[in-house]
Enzyme design. Structure first.
Site, PDB file in Angstrom:
ATOM      1  N   GLU A  56      -0.132  -3.415  -6.866  1.00 42.40           N
ATOM      2  CA  GLU A  56      -0.610  -2.061  -6.592  1.00 42.40           C
ATOM      3  C   GLU A  56      -0.604  -1.190  -7.850  1.00 42.40           C
ATOM      4  O   GLU A  56       0.309  -1.275  -8.658  1.00 42.40           O
ATOM      5  CB  GLU A  56       0.298  -1.391  -5.541  1.00 42.40           C
ATOM      6  N   GLU A  81      -7.677   1.381  -0.576  1.00 36.77           N
ATOM      7  CA  GLU A  81      -7.095   1.744   0.721  1.00 36.77           C
ATOM      8  C   GLU A  81      -7.135   3.250   0.956  1.00 36.77           C
ATOM      9  O   GLU A  81      -6.710   4.037   0.106  1.00 36.77           O
ATOM     10  CB  GLU A  81      -5.637   1.238   0.761  1.00 36.77           C
ATOM     11  N   ASP A 100       1.165 -11.271  -2.419  1.00 39.92           N
ATOM     12  CA  ASP A 100       1.331  -9.857  -2.771  1.00 39.92           C
ATOM     13  C   ASP A 100       2.641  -9.670  -3.532  1.00 39.92           C
ATOM     14  O   ASP A 100       3.705 -10.086  -3.063  1.00 39.92           O
ATOM     15  CB  ASP A 100       1.367  -9.034  -1.463  1.00 39.92           C
ATOM     16  N   ASP A 114       2.668  -7.571   1.366  1.00 38.54           N
ATOM     17  CA  ASP A 114       4.066  -7.123   1.450  1.00 38.54           C
ATOM     18  C   ASP A 114       4.267  -6.336   2.743  1.00 38.54           C
ATOM     19  O   ASP A 114       5.381  -5.981   3.098  1.00 38.54           O
ATOM     20  CB  ASP A 114       4.475  -6.329   0.204  1.00 38.54           C
ATOM     21  N   SER A 115       3.173  -6.124   3.470  1.00 33.70           N
ATOM     22  CA  SER A 115       3.262  -5.550   4.826  1.00 33.70           C
ATOM     23  C   SER A 115       4.082  -6.477   5.729  1.00 33.70           C
ATOM     24  O   SER A 115       4.530  -6.063   6.801  1.00 33.70           O
ATOM     25  CB  SER A 115       1.865  -5.339   5.424  1.00 33.70           C
ATOM     26  N   LYS A 119      -1.762 -10.167  -5.850  1.00 30.24           N
ATOM     27  CA  LYS A 119      -2.214  -8.769  -5.772  1.00 30.24           C
ATOM     28  C   LYS A 119      -1.062  -7.878  -6.184  1.00 30.24           C
ATOM     29  O   LYS A 119       0.090  -8.184  -5.881  1.00 30.24           O
ATOM     30  CB  LYS A 119      -2.659  -8.425  -4.349  1.00 30.24           C
TER      31      LYS A 119
HETATM   32  O1  KIV Z   1       0.377  -5.573   2.303  1.00 33.12           O
HETATM   33  C1  KIV Z   1      -0.735  -5.561   2.865  1.00 33.12           C
HETATM   34  O2  KIV Z   1      -0.900  -6.046   3.986  1.00 33.12           O
HETATM   35  C2  KIV Z   1      -1.825  -4.927   2.148  1.00 33.12           C
HETATM   36  C3  KIV Z   1      -3.141  -4.808   2.834  1.00 33.12           C
HETATM   37  C4  KIV Z   1      -3.079  -3.902   3.989  1.00 33.12           C
HETATM   38  C5  KIV Z   1      -4.225  -4.464   1.905  1.00 33.12           C
HETATM   39  O3  KIV Z   1      -1.664  -4.541   1.037  1.00 33.12           O
END
Ligand code: KIV
Length: 282
Positions: A118, A185, A86, A47-48, A116
Site C-alpha cells: 500500500e 480503493e 499482500d 491482509d483483509s 501487493k
Molecule cells: O486486503 C485486501 O483484501 C485488499 C483488497 C480489498 C484490495 O487490499
C-alpha cells in the site's frame, strides 16, 4: 472463461484490448478452488484476512507468517489464476532491504506470483527496488486500510483537486517504478476512470466506479458469508452465510432429536459379528 495460467502479459493484453480484469480475495484452499473454477483472473490473499477470517479488529496485527500460511493454502487450490500475496503492515516500512526480503518470502515460501503493498510517496522507491530484485509488484492507492487512521478514517479519498492530484502522481510514480498493476480503493468514480485512462498498467478498482480496467471484491462480502456492515461499494451476489447457518441449525436439531446419524450414515455388522464383539468387551 480464462483457462490458461494468467501471466503479467495476460493482464497487460486485457487492458490493451479493453477486457475487464477480475480479482477476488481468498484465504484458504476450498475458496481458491471455487474462485479459480469460476474463472477469476487474479486472486489476492489480502491482509483483509486479518479482520475477515482471523478475528482482528483491522489489518494492523496480521503478521508475515500468518499471511504466508494463508497464501500457501490458496496456492494449493489454484490452477490458472494469478496469485498475489499482500504485504502486511510493517513488513515493508522499516527498510528497503527488509521489504525485499519479505516480498521474496511470498514467492519462495508460498508460491505467489506477485506481491501487493500500500501507498505512494516513499513506498515508490521501495517498489522500484523490489521490482529490480525480480519480484512483480501491485500498488495500492486511494483508501489504504493500513494507514486509514492517517487518512481520516475509512473515507472516500481524492475528492478535492489536491488529493486527487496526489493520488494521480503516486499512481504515475508506482507505474514508473515498475508496478504492473494498481489497486485503487474508494475514490470518486470519475477519478477512477481518469486515472485508469492515463495509466498504461491496468487499474483494478474497489469502490472506484465502473471505468477502471477491472474490479476486486473481498470474497466473503461478495458471497455474503457474514451479514454485518458492508461498505457502499460491496455488491452481495449471494447470502450464503444464511444458508450455512441454517445447515448447522438443522444438524444441531437432528443430533438433539437423534434423527442424525441415520441408517445410511452408519457402519453395519452382522448379528454374528456383533455377538463376537459384545462377548469380547464384556
Ligand atoms: O486486503 C485486501 O483484501 C485488499 C483488497 C480489498 C484490495 O487490499
Amino acid at each position: 472463461m480464462q483457462k490458461d495460467k494468467v501471466e503479467l502479459s495476460t493482464l497487460a493484453r486485457m487492458k490493451r484490448e479493453g477486457r475487464p480484469i477480475t480479482m477476488v480475495t481468498a484465504y484458504d484452499t476450498p475458496t481458491a478452488r471455487i474462485v479459480d473454477a469460476a474463472g477469476v483472473d487474479t486472486v489476492l490473499v489480502g491482509d483483509s484476512a486479518a479482520n475477515v477470517v482471523l478475528g482482528y479488529p483491522d489489518t494492523i496485527p496480521v503478521t508475515m507468517d500468518e499471511l504466508l500460511h494463508h497464501t500457501r493454502a490458496v496456492k494449493r487450490g489454484l490452477k490458472h489464476a494469478m496469485l498475489i500475496g499482500d504485504m502486511p503492515f510493517m513488513s515493508y516500512n522499516v527498510s528497503v532491504e527488509r521489504a525485499i526480503e519479505n516480498a521474496g518470502r511470498f514467492l519462495k515460501e508460498a508460491g505467489a506470483d506477485a506481491i501487493k503493498l500500500e501507498g505512494g510517496g516513499w513506498v515508490i522507491e521501495t517498489v522500484r527496488r523490489i521490482v529490480k530484485a525480480g519480484i512483480p509488484v501491485v500498488g495500492h492507492l486511494g483508501l489504504t486500510p493500513q494507514t486509514a487512521g492517517m487518512l481520516g478514517g475509512y473515507k472516500v479519498q481524492g475528492k478535492d483537486a489536491a488529493s486527487a492530484r496526489q493520488i494521480y502522481e503516486d499512481a504515475l510514480g508506482l507505474q514508473g517504478a515498475g508496478a504492473f498493476l494498481l489497486v485503487l480503493e474508494c475514490v470518486p468514480d470519475r477519478l477512477g476512470t481518469l486515472i485508469a485512462g492515463k495509466l498504461t498498467i491496468p487499474v483494478i478498482g474497489i469502490g472506484a466506479g465502473s471505468g477502471t480496467d477491472g474490479q476486486v471484491l473481498v470474497y466473503h462480502d461478495l458471497v455474503g458469508i457474514h451479514a454485518g456492515f458492508a461498505p457502499k461499494f460491496v455488491k452481495r451476489y449471494a447470502q450464503v452465510g444464511d444458508l450455512m447457518q441454517k445447515a448447522v441449525e438443522s444438524y444441531c436439531r437432528e443430533v438433539r432429536e437423534r434423527s442424525f446419524p441415520g441408517e445410511e450414515h452408519s457402519f453395519k455388522i452382522s448379528d454374528e459379528e456383533y455377538q463376537a464383539l459384545e462377548k469380547a468387551i464384556q
